[in-house]
Scaffold this motif. Structure first.
Motif, PDB file in Angstrom:
ATOM      1  N   LEU A 178      42.727  36.904  47.779  1.00  0.00           N
ATOM      2  CA  LEU A 178      43.504  37.636  46.778  1.00  0.00           C
ATOM      3  C   LEU A 178      42.827  37.400  45.437  1.00  0.00           C
ATOM      4  N   VAL A 179      42.297  38.458  44.850  1.00  0.00           N
ATOM      5  CA  VAL A 179      41.490  38.366  43.639  1.00  0.00           C
ATOM      6  C   VAL A 179      42.303  38.795  42.429  1.00  0.00           C
ATOM      7  N   ILE A 180      42.357  37.923  41.417  1.00  0.00           N
ATOM      8  CA  ILE A 180      42.966  38.282  40.133  1.00  0.00           C
ATOM      9  C   ILE A 180      41.813  38.624  39.195  1.00  0.00           C
ATOM     10  N   ALA A 181      41.463  39.897  39.132  1.00  0.00           N
ATOM     11  CA  ALA A 181      40.235  40.318  38.472  1.00  0.00           C
ATOM     12  C   ALA A 181      40.326  40.307  36.951  1.00  0.00           C
ATOM     13  N   ASP A 182      41.491  40.659  36.397  1.00  0.00           N
ATOM     14  CA  ASP A 182      41.683  40.688  34.952  1.00  0.00           C
ATOM     15  C   ASP A 182      40.584  41.530  34.317  1.00  0.00           C
ATOM     16  N   ASP A 183      39.758  40.935  33.440  1.00  0.00           N
ATOM     17  CA  ASP A 183      38.687  41.687  32.774  1.00  0.00           C
ATOM     18  C   ASP A 183      37.320  41.277  33.292  1.00  0.00           C
ATOM     19  N   LYS A 184      37.258  40.771  34.530  1.00  0.00           N
ATOM     20  CA  LYS A 184      36.008  40.220  35.055  1.00  0.00           C
ATOM     21  C   LYS A 184      35.202  41.220  35.858  1.00  0.00           C
ATOM     22  N   GLY A 185      35.434  42.503  35.674  1.00  0.00           N
ATOM     23  CA  GLY A 185      34.649  43.525  36.367  1.00  0.00           C
ATOM     24  C   GLY A 185      34.983  43.606  37.839  1.00  0.00           C
ATOM     25  N   ASP A 186      33.953  43.847  38.659  1.00  0.00           N
ATOM     26  CA  ASP A 186      34.168  44.060  40.087  1.00  0.00           C
ATOM     27  C   ASP A 186      34.165  42.730  40.843  1.00  0.00           C
ATOM     28  N   LEU A 187      35.152  41.898  40.559  1.00  0.00           N
ATOM     29  CA  LEU A 187      35.251  40.594  41.205  1.00  0.00           C
ATOM     30  C   LEU A 187      35.561  40.738  42.690  1.00  0.00           C
ATOM     31  N   ALA A 188      36.243  41.820  43.054  1.00  0.00           N
ATOM     32  CA  ALA A 188      36.591  42.041  44.466  1.00  0.00           C
ATOM     33  C   ALA A 188      35.335  42.143  45.331  1.00  0.00           C
ATOM     34  N   SER A 189      34.278  42.763  44.816  1.00  0.00           N
ATOM     35  CA  SER A 189      33.034  42.879  45.580  1.00  0.00           C
ATOM     36  C   SER A 189      32.400  41.515  45.805  1.00  0.00           C
ATOM     37  N   TYR A 190      32.475  40.662  44.798  1.00  0.00           N
ATOM     38  CA  TYR A 190      31.948  39.298  44.944  1.00  0.00           C
ATOM     39  C   TYR A 190      32.692  38.576  46.059  1.00  0.00           C
ATOM     40  N   TYR A 191      34.012  38.646  46.067  1.00  0.00           N
ATOM     41  CA  TYR A 191      34.802  37.972  47.101  1.00  0.00           C
ATOM     42  C   TYR A 191      34.569  38.606  48.472  1.00  0.00           C
ATOM     43  N   SER A 192      34.373  39.914  48.494  1.00  0.00           N
ATOM     44  CA  SER A 192      34.117  40.605  49.751  1.00  0.00           C
ATOM     45  C   SER A 192      32.790  40.173  50.368  1.00  0.00           C
ATOM     46  N   ASN A 193      31.772  40.006  49.510  1.00  0.00           N
ATOM     47  CA  ASN A 193      30.428  39.679  49.989  1.00  0.00           C
ATOM     48  C   ASN A 193      30.179  38.186  50.137  1.00  0.00           C
ATOM     49  N   ARG A 194      30.874  37.347  49.361  1.00  0.00           N
ATOM     50  CA  ARG A 194      30.504  35.940  49.289  1.00  0.00           C
ATOM     51  C   ARG A 194      31.635  34.942  49.584  1.00  0.00           C
ATOM     52  N   VAL A 195      32.835  35.423  49.828  1.00  0.00           N
ATOM     53  CA  VAL A 195      33.944  34.493  50.061  1.00  0.00           C
ATOM     54  C   VAL A 195      34.586  34.692  51.424  1.00  0.00           C
ATOM     55  N   ILE A 196      35.003  35.906  51.750  1.00  0.00           N
ATOM     56  CA  ILE A 196      35.771  36.098  52.980  1.00  0.00           C
ATOM     57  C   ILE A 196      34.900  35.967  54.228  1.00  0.00           C
ATOM     58  N   VAL A 197      35.536  35.620  55.330  1.00  0.00           N
ATOM     59  CA  VAL A 197      34.861  35.426  56.614  1.00  0.00           C
ATOM     60  C   VAL A 197      35.775  35.926  57.728  1.00  0.00           C
ATOM     61  N   GLY A 198      35.180  36.567  58.722  1.00  0.00           N
ATOM     62  CA  GLY A 198      35.953  36.994  59.886  1.00  0.00           C
ATOM     63  C   GLY A 198      35.924  38.494  60.072  1.00  0.00           C
ATOM     64  N   ALA A 199      35.969  38.912  61.322  1.00  0.00           N
ATOM     65  CA  ALA A 199      35.893  40.338  61.627  1.00  0.00           C
ATOM     66  C   ALA A 199      37.036  41.134  61.015  1.00  0.00           C
ATOM     67  N   SER A 200      38.205  40.508  60.886  1.00  0.00           N
ATOM     68  CA  SER A 200      39.367  41.201  60.319  1.00  0.00           C
ATOM     69  C   SER A 200      39.670  40.752  58.894  1.00  0.00           C
ATOM     70  N   ALA A 201      38.730  40.046  58.261  1.00  0.00           N
ATOM     71  CA  ALA A 201      38.959  39.516  56.914  1.00  0.00           C
ATOM     72  C   ALA A 201      39.077  40.633  55.889  1.00  0.00           C
ATOM     73  N   PHE A 202      39.861  40.379  54.838  1.00  0.00           N
ATOM     74  CA  PHE A 202      40.055  41.401  53.818  1.00  0.00           C
ATOM     75  C   PHE A 202      40.220  40.779  52.433  1.00  0.00           C
TER      76      PHE A 202
END
Length: 241
Positions: A178-202
């Protein structure tokens, strides 16, 4: 020492309360909550309130009921130079037993600050999931954060985010975010590429802490009821450096 013994006794009681007809819980879920320096006291308190409220929410309780027997715990993470705060395991059976966990979250006194060491938080959650008393059909780490992993020299050996993700993959643990992006740009992409793990991860992406309360409920429902569709973006399952 007395507090440690009481904690051990509490955990033993909770595991003893698990149904004897099944060797495993259906889901083991650890909330890994951001307590780094970028989270001020008001935001930290708001996270606690939102999580506690979620475990009293009718829809979340319905999802817990459908999930069966759920082992739930939490870690509050920040700078990896310091100890992560860990809660004991709580057993929620058929939707019953969420209130003690909610109260434990509310009563947590902050002891984490500093750098954003996401890897340390995930590693600590995996330590809980490797508890020899625990057997789970499905294991999940629910990590929330408002920044990227801090890259800085360490005074001691701290698990990197990459190492934590490899360990999660080896253990078969799903890591969602769960990403609280605020004014940090595309933080969701960072978490998608570098944090989450698993075939069903989101990844779920919100813009400010005001949306955290609604988002954590949606996220829990998604994790407890995989067929429930929430507003999210699917991520990659293979760890990348």
């Amino acid at each position: 020492m007395r507090k440690t013994l009481l904690s051990m006794a509490s955990a033993s009681f909770l595991f003893a309360a698990m149904p004897q007809s099944s060797a495993c819980v259906d889901i083991a879920l650890v909330l890994a909550v951001d307590g780094s320096g970028s989270v001020n006291e008001v935001e930290y308190a708001f996270q606690k309130f939102a999580i506690a409220s979620a475990f009293r929410d009718r829809d979340v309780l319905a999802a817990l009921t459908s999930a069966g027997v759920v082992a739930i715990s939490a870690v509050f993470w920040g700078d990896g130079e310091f100890a992560v705060q860990k809660l004991d395991w709580f057993i929620i059976n058929g939707g019953e037993g969420g209130e003690p966990f909610a109260r434990e979250i509310e009563g947590n006194q902050r002891m984490v600050f500093g750098n954003t060491d996401i890897g340390s938080g995930i590693w600590s959650a995996l330590d809980l999931l490797s508890d020899p008393r625990l057997c789970a059909t499905k294991s999940v780490v629910n990590v929330s954060g408002d920044g990227e992993e801090t890259i800085a020299p360490k005074r001691r050996k701290v698990a990197s985010l990459y190492q934590a993700r490899l360990r999660a993959e080896t253990m078969g643990v799903t890591v969602n975010a769960l990403v609280i992006a605020d004014d940090k740009g595309d933080l969701a992409s960072y978490y998608s590429n570098r944090v989450i793990v698993g075939a069903s991860a989101f990844v779920m992406d919100i813009r400010n802490y005001a949306d955290y309360s609604t988002a954590i409920k949606m996220k829990l429902i998604r994790e407890l009821s995989p067929r429930i569709v929430a507003t999210l973006s699917s991520g990659k399952s293979r760890p990348t450096e």
